[in-house]
Design an enzyme around this catalytic site. Structure first.
Site, short mmCIF file in Angstrom:
data_model
loop_
_atom_site.label_atom_id
_atom_site.label_comp_id
_atom_site.label_asym_id
_atom_site.label_seq_id
_atom_site.Cartn_x
_atom_site.Cartn_y
_atom_site.Cartn_z
N ARG A 75 -12.59 -58.31 -88.36
CA ARG A 75 -13.84 -57.55 -88.45
C ARG A 75 -14.43 -57.75 -89.83
NH1 ARG A 75 -13.99 -51.43 -86.21
NH2 ARG A 75 -13.25 -52.49 -84.33
N SER A 177 -17.26 -52.20 -82.82
CA SER A 177 -17.11 -50.80 -82.44
C SER A 177 -18.15 -49.91 -83.13
CB SER A 177 -15.68 -50.33 -82.73
OG SER A 177 -15.45 -49.06 -82.17
N ASP A 337 -19.27 -49.27 -78.54
CA ASP A 337 -18.54 -50.08 -77.56
C ASP A 337 -17.77 -49.22 -76.57
OD1 ASP A 337 -16.65 -49.29 -79.50
OD2 ASP A 337 -15.37 -51.01 -79.08
N GLU A 437 -5.38 -41.37 -81.05
CA GLU A 437 -5.44 -41.47 -82.50
C GLU A 437 -6.52 -40.50 -82.97
OE1 GLU A 437 -6.24 -45.53 -83.48
OE2 GLU A 437 -8.24 -45.54 -82.57
N LYS A 451 -7.67 -47.41 -76.03
CA LYS A 451 -8.46 -46.18 -75.99
C LYS A 451 -9.70 -46.41 -75.14
CE LYS A 451 -10.38 -47.09 -80.62
NZ LYS A 451 -9.47 -48.15 -81.10
#
Length: 625
Positions: A75, A177, A337, A437, A451
């Site tokens: 990223r 994200s 996302d 998380e 997730k």
């Protein structure tokens, strides 16, 4: 006399004429490699412009280092440079991934690779998630590897779901994200559906280093996906299968169709709108009212100061205003996302309550076990049930497990560790019914080892509908949970630091606080009874002084357990230039003086920040709320 590269008699420097040498041989070589290899006119122009302007430090930062796998894959900002996300680095990454997959899968040619993407893009780099996904596909297709490339943007969990469903060798999701609009990313999944972790991530990086020069013109051909017979579009099949599987989380469909609660949903200018609408219909609900300004994809995230719903009320403003106009009691917000979920609830007396990730986990963990017990009345069945959380998240699931008799485990931060642990547990007949998380990442059930904001959104809706029939709000049920299992008061925040040497200095000082190799003895005047340093593998609470969690030298993370029961952690983010801090006070079951717990927690949190991070001295930028 001006020295320019490519003016004759310089071997491969002839490939590009007329750029001015910098005087730094290492940098000159990196510039030359970039100009030799990059075929994107926008990013080539960026490098040429920096050379012409003599901006050597900018060039060094872009060209003299490479990206590495963090908690969410590769990223970085979009733009020119070997340490940024762009056409060339995505092609290089895909070549390295292909080389590693060839070593690991003899049947790669039949299993193929799944590729998905979000809605990000940057005009000045000629760079969009869709284009980068097509280039990833082109690399695989150029080596006759079948590609399952989604024809439109999808939530991140659709990629690992498709990997498992289609039996693919691997998956790639192009997304950053909830990061700022300047960023993008390259997230890699293994055949298990879990994100790659060690040793796969290190091996893929090694293979990337060995495959830096683009193999052929085909790798740059984003139209190859439209011509190749090896490309399939899994969108319709995967969406249908996912929605079918989602019904396994629907426990009270009879209540949903008559639910009078009204919901508002924001997709934060990302992918989530259509998928959340479908999920609500699958559960029998009237779909939520969308926030019109944020319903459609917008890579500039125009209506929010940052595209991260975890930031709370300040970024949920449009959602809350719409909910008040629509008389909706609950706001659901998926990040761009759609792998994370924020929730807010309106109460008549107190206005809006925006739940933290830890609070939502308490509710979802209770809900998943409550419904599991309904269908599994035999206590012996609990022996194979697990819940998981990252080690910086609330210990509330541990309190559940202690009383209810199921298993609870912690992992390192990052859902890749949870996903891989789910896979390991499934091989021995165990079942993870909830994992989370604290950064609002939740997995209800085990449909996908990642997730999932879409699934979590509709599960929260059903939980709220059920609680309404019991004349309870989400927040009232949260207080019931705390009274039964013990109050867990937590604080999570961060400071921003754009200077990596400063971060190193801060953590080195903590490790040598009272002399060489000596950690702090107190925080805010309260004695520290245990220290765990996952970066070095040290844990003072263990007889052998070795941490049970795997050593993670690529990031910083130190946890302090205080005499008053507070657990405090400092760690560097795996996706952004932040030092995150987490504190939690875990009280015993029964009514507690919550106000006093919060006062004590605030005292420790402030001391953790001021004594250990020294924000003013180190020029750290505090979170703006």
């Amino acid at each position: 006399m001006e020295d320019t590269a490519g003016t004759g008699g310089t071997g491969d420097l002839n490939a590009n004429l007329g750029w001015r040498r910098t005087g730094d041989p290492k940098l000159d070589k990196a510039v030359q490699q970039w100009l030799d290899w990059d075929r994107n006119k926008w990013t080539r122009a960026q490098v040429e412009s920096l050379v012409a302007a003599g901006r050597l430090e900018d060039l060094r930062s872009r060209l003299c280092s490479r990206m590495s796998f963090g908690t969410a894959g590769l990223r970085a900002p979009m733009g020119a440079g070997f340490n940024r996300i762009n056409d060339l680095t995505v092609i290089q990454s895909s070549q390295g991934l292909h080389a590693y997959l060839c070593r690991c899968f003899a049947d790669l040619g039949s299993r193929g690779v799944v590729i998905g993407y979000d809605t990000r893009g940057q005009e000045e780099s000629g760079c969009s998630s869709q284009r980068l996904a097509k280039l990833t596909a082109a690399v695989m297709l150029s080596r006759d590897v079948p590609v399952h490339l989604f024809s439109s943007f999808v939530p991140t969990p659709y990629v690992p779901y498709a990997v498992k469903r289609l039996g693919a060798a691997s998956g790639v999701m192009i997304t950053a994200s909830h990061n700022p609009k300047e960023d993008n990313g390259y997230k890699v999944y293994w055949c298990s559906g879990a994100q790659i972790a060690s040793p796969h991530d290190k091996e893929v990086l090694r293979c990337i280093e060995e495959q830096l020069e683009p193999w052929s013109a085909s790798c740059w051909d984003e139209e190859l996906v439209d011509r190749s017979s090896l490309r399939t579009d899994p969108l319709t099949q995967i969406n249908s299968c996912y929605m079918d599987d989602l019904t396994s989380l629907c426990f009270h469909r009879d209540l949903n169709s008559s639910c009078t609660l009204k919901f508002v949903h924001s997709s934060f200018h990302g992918v989530g709108h259509d998928f959340v609408q479908q999920a609500f219909r699958v559960f029998g609900f009237v779909p939520p009212v969308p926030v019109p300004e944020q319903k459609d994809p917008d890579p500039n995230f125009s209506s929010v100061r940052c595209p991260n719903p975890e930031e709370g009320e300040s970024v949920l403003e449009l959602s809350l205003l719409l909910a008040e106009r629509e008389n909706a009691r609950i706001v659901l917000a998926t990040d761009p996302d759609a792998d994370r979920l924020a929730v807010a609830e309106r109460s008549d007396e107190r206005g809006w309550k925006v739940f933290s990730g830890n609070e939502l986990a308490a509710l979802l963990g209770w809900w998943m076990f409550f419904n599991w017990k309904e269908s599994h009345p035999d206590p012996a069945d609990t022996n194979s049930v697990y819940m998981l959380a990252t080690t910086v998240s609330s210990k509330i699931l541990q309190a559940f497990a202690r009383i209810e008799g199921f298993h609870f485990e912690e992992t390192l931060p990052g859902f890749k560790w949870i996903g891989n642990r789910i896979h390991e547990l499934s091989k021995t007949g165990n079942r993870v019914i909830f994992a989370f998380e604290e950064s609002i990442g939740f997995l209800c059930g085990s449909i996908v080892p990642e997730k999932d904001g879409v699934g979590a959104a509709v599960v929260v809706a059903e939980m709220a509908a059920y609680l309404q029939t019991r004349k309870l709000s989400l927040n009232q049920q949260l207080q019931n949970i705390y009274r039964t299992y013990g109050y867990h008061v937590s604080k999570t925040s961060y400071v921003t630091c754009n200077d990596p040497p400063t971060i190193q200095r801060i953590f080195s000082r903590i490790r040598n606080f009272a002399g060489d190799g000596s950690y702090p003895k107190a925080c805010g005047g309260i004695r520290i009874v245990h220290v765990r340093d996952v970066t070095t593998g040290y844990d003072s609470s263990r007889p052998d002084l070795r941490s049970v969690l795997p050593v993670s030298r690529s990031s910083q993370m130190i946890t302090f357990t205080l005499q008053n029961g507070v657990v405090a952690t400092l760690r560097t983010s795996g996706t952004e230039p932040k030092i995150k801090y987490y504190t939690e006070f875990c009280a015993a079951p029964g009514d507690s003086d919550v106000a006093q717990l919060e006062v004590e927690l605030r005292k420790v949190t402030d001391a953790l920040l001021d004594e250990f991070l020294e924000p003013d001295k180190n020029h750290l930028i505090r979170r703006s709320v």
